[in-house]
Design an enzyme around this catalytic site. Structure first.
Site: not given
Lengths: 431, 335
Positions: B67, B136
């Protein structure tokens, strides 16, 4: 500056203690560090020194009296200084902040502190300066705008907090006629004004109204803090009566008959005393204001019931015949009580008019001056207001004592009440 | 997904986003998409779908599982005049890219005296309710809303998702675009063609006069359900969809609270230091203060990592009955 003397915590697990000995008395001059009193705990006896020099005043802990830690037991004043006002907390503030009177063990989701506990004046000097006045910003700004003293108001919010609706200006509503008035029917002659009991509203008269002739003018009024009426600070039956009379003025009703039940009965009596020239006849059913006794558990149950079944148990006390209490009666009453703020407003009203299971005030009727037909109707099986209150009424008052009837003659003896009311109305209108 | 449907039509939230991405790419060659598995796989939540087949791999780029690296490329591309739209698989992974978001994208315009800008959009699938556990499922929008130099938006409807995404792509500065995962399948009317929605305006979704519920993202829908139930009890609640967190449309909330006199803030992120905390404090500071008739209430996520157990997961974020109870209590005077 005045220095508080408090009962200090002298060991870790100490919650309360008692004064074992006073070495000083009111008016004594003391120096800082001088021994003032001894306290006794489960474990030890300790001496407490003066935290400042000055004159001892307002000593209030009796020797041997058990007190919570933090309790103020006196003051040390500078020369010429008076006792701070908090040394004697105003009764009003205690009511505004305190728990609802809890005369009986009626279940409540938020158990109120036991009324018997002595008020703990906080050791915090800010809190000690003045009793805490709880009010929302809206209530404060409304009061400021309209020049209303917040302390004169009854808070209906949690812990007695004054909310916007408690300030008698309404939020954009009708500021001069806060009481809801309903013409049941119009006709000729002076109307009968129907005043309901505690926790009810004008709609409760519907069964009786259906038994009355259609040409008999009838007005229902919701008392302050009830039904569709606004909140008003109410200190007495006279305040209620005053609000009702003002509402009738606005409606242009000059002469009228009064029919009141219970709290509304006391209100009717007080209104008759305040405006005897305007009253044509007076009929009261199990009225408040004629004595001190009242079923405090009923009042408390009404303002604290959180479920229909809990309310049902409370409402059963109203009736001689439990079969009369219908499911829809309970459901309607429950719905009314669950309106936002309603129970709190009623609790605040009860705290003023019926604190601790006693009626605080009288209807104040000077009977000899009331020259109109008067009837007092009472169920012999009334468990809320005792029939004994009717015993000392003067001879001019017609007293009707009904067998097998509880606190609601207009329900359990509706036909008779309708008949008696018509007698009153026709006699007075004919005169 | 294209304009072959009738004029009045409904799309899902994810279809609306995909349509916005396609429209933006058709309209402006500088617009391209980056993200992990957004190409042939179609994205972790199938939002990009078949766009790679329509626009090619040069404009729908799969990035390595880094990321920070991907975000760095996106910031650099934006600095050089491109219009990248970077998709995170889960908003939780923003943590990995914070250097690029917070220290680079948000700061560059200011540190270069306005001589450069970062017209970047980052899309964050966020929120709980999917059984995806603590790493998540978070709602981290408050993190980024804390950073000057970023814009942070949270559309709650398909209509707003499309219009606000197109506005975000047009915007000359970095826009953080939060999408609640449970909203992806929600359907709603979406106009055909290109349109934008402002990035700085809240919307009143339901008019009421006794209490204001200020909510963001999926909580708007829970608040509307709660308001419907409360209406049956005679409680009239106004529901505000914040839509944009930075800049926040304080005025809409202030005006509403001045009218209703009560405020309940509902948000899924952790209650402490959260979006509702900001709203509550702003109201307390504003001219609505003197109109408050009950304590302000914050109803936010539980102060714990989100549990995997579905019952506990549900219990950790505000649900409709919680909102009903909190609003009822507030209208009845508060604590």
């Amino acid at each position: 500056m005045a220095t508080e003397l408090i009962l200090p915590r002298v060991d870790m697990d100490m919650a309360e203690g008692k004064i074992a000995y006073w070495y000083v008395k009111d008016g004594d001059q003391v120096t800082k560090g001088q021994v003032l009193f001894e306290i006794e705990t489960d474990k030890a006896t300790m001496e407490v020194d003066a935290p400042a020099a000055g004159i001892v005043a307002g000593l209030c802990g009796e020797i041997g009296e058990v007190m919570p830690v933090g309790q103020v037991v006196g003051w040390i004043l500078a020369p010429g200084e008076g006792l701070p006002s908090a040394a004697e907390p105003p009764v009003e503030a205690a009511v505004a902040e305190g728990p609802l009177p809890a005369p009986a063990s009626v279940s409540s989701p938020e158990p109120a502190p036991a009324p018997a506990a002595p008020p703990v004046v906080a050791a915090d000097p800010v809190a000690a300066g003045a009793p805490l006045l709880r009010a929302t910003p809206l209530a404060r700004s409304l009061a400021r705008e309209h020049g209303i003293e917040l302390r004169s108001l009854i808070g209906s919010g949690p812990q007695g907090r004054i909310v916007g609706a408690d300030v008698p200006v309404g939020a954009g509503g009708n500021r001069t006629s806060p009481l809801h008035l309903h013409w049941w029917q119009r006709g000729s002659g002076a109307p009968v004004v129907l005043l309901h009991g505690f926790g009810a509203d004008h709609a409760g008269w519907r069964p009786l109204v259906s038994l009355l002739p259609p040409d008999m003018p009838l007005i229902g009024i919701d008392l302050p803090n009830h039904g569709k009426s606004g909140r008003l600070p109410v200190e007495s039956l006279q305040d209620l009566a005053d609000a009702v009379l003002r509402r009738l003025d606005q409606e242009g009703v000059d002469r009228f008959h009064l029919l009141g039940h219970s709290l509304g009965g006391g209100t009717a009596l007080a209104a008759a005393a305040l405006a005897r020239d305007r009253v044509r006849s007076l009929t009261v059913l199990a009225p408040a204001g004629l004595g001190a006794d009242i079923d405090g558990a009923f009042i408390d149950g009404l303002v604290s019931a959180q479920t229909e079944s809990a309310l049902r148990a409370v409402l059963l006390r109203l009736f001689h015949d439990p079969a009369v209490l219908s499911g829809s009666f309970v459901a309607t009453a429950f719905q009314q009580l669950q309106a936002p703020g309603r129970q709190a407003a009623l609790a605040a009203l009860a705290a003023r008019l019926m604190p601790a299971g006693r009626q605080a005030g009288s209807a104040g009727v000077a009977w000899p001056t009331l020259r109109v037909p008067i009837k007092v109707v009472w169920g012999r099986a009334d468990r809320i207001l005792p029939i004994a209150h009717a015993a000392d009424l003067p001879g001019r008052v017609a007293v009707h004592l009904l067998h097998d009837v509880g606190h609601l003659p207009q329900v359990e003896a509706a036909g008779l009440v309708a008949e008696l009311l018509q007698q009153q109305w026709r006699a007075a209108e004919a005169a | 997904m294209s304009a072959e449907n009738a004029a009045s039509r409904e799309l899902t939230y994810s279809q609306a986003i995909q349509e916005a991405l396609a429209l933006a790419m058709e309209r402006d060659d500088r617009v391209f998409l980056m993200g992990e598995d957004i190409g042939v796989y179609g994205g972790a939540f199938q939002v990009t779908g078949d766009l790679v087949h329509r626009f090619g791999e040069d404009r729908v780029m799969d990035t390595p599982i880094s990321e920070l690296g991907g975000a760095g490329v996106a910031v650099g591309a934006a600095l050089l005049g491109q219009r990248p739209v970077f998709e995170f698989q889960f908003s939780d992974f923003a943590a990995l890219a914070m250097e690029q978001i917070v220290n680079q994208a948000a700061k560059i315009r200011y540190m270069l005296g306005g001589k450069a800008s970062v017209p970047l959009v980052m899309r964050f699938p966020s929120g709980s309710g999917t059984g995806a556990a603590a790493q998540h499922s978070q709602s981290l929008e408050a993190w980024l809303a804390h950073v000057p130099g970023l814009k942070v938006v949270q559309p709650s409807t398909p209509h707003d998702a499309k219009g606000m995404l197109l506005a975000a792509i047009e915007d000359p500065d970095p826009v953080m675009f939060f999408e609640h995962k449970l909203l992806y399948k929600m359907k709603g009317p979406v106009p055909e063609g290109y349109y934008t929605e402002p990035l700085h305006e809240a919307r009143v979704r339901r008019v009421g006069d006794q209490v204001t519920i200020a909510a963001n993202s999926i909580m708007v829908h829970k608040a509307l359900d709660a308001a419907e139930q409360l209406a049956a009890e005679g409680i009239s609640a106004e529901v505000i969809d914040l839509r944009s967190l930075r800049p926040m449309d304080y005025r809409t909330v202030i005006d509403s609270v001045c009218k209703t006199t009560r405020l309940v803030c509902v948000y899924e992120g952790t209650k402490q230091f959260g979006i509702g905390t900001e709203v509550a404090a702003a109201i307390a500071e504003s001219d609505a203060f003197d109109r408050l008739d009950a304590p302000i209430v914050r109803l936010g996520g539980a102060d714990c990592p989100l549990p995997y157990n579905p019952d506990l997961e549900r219990a950790a974020v505000p649900q409709v009955p919680d909102i009903v109870a909190a609003v009822r209590r507030t209208v009845q005077g508060g604590r």
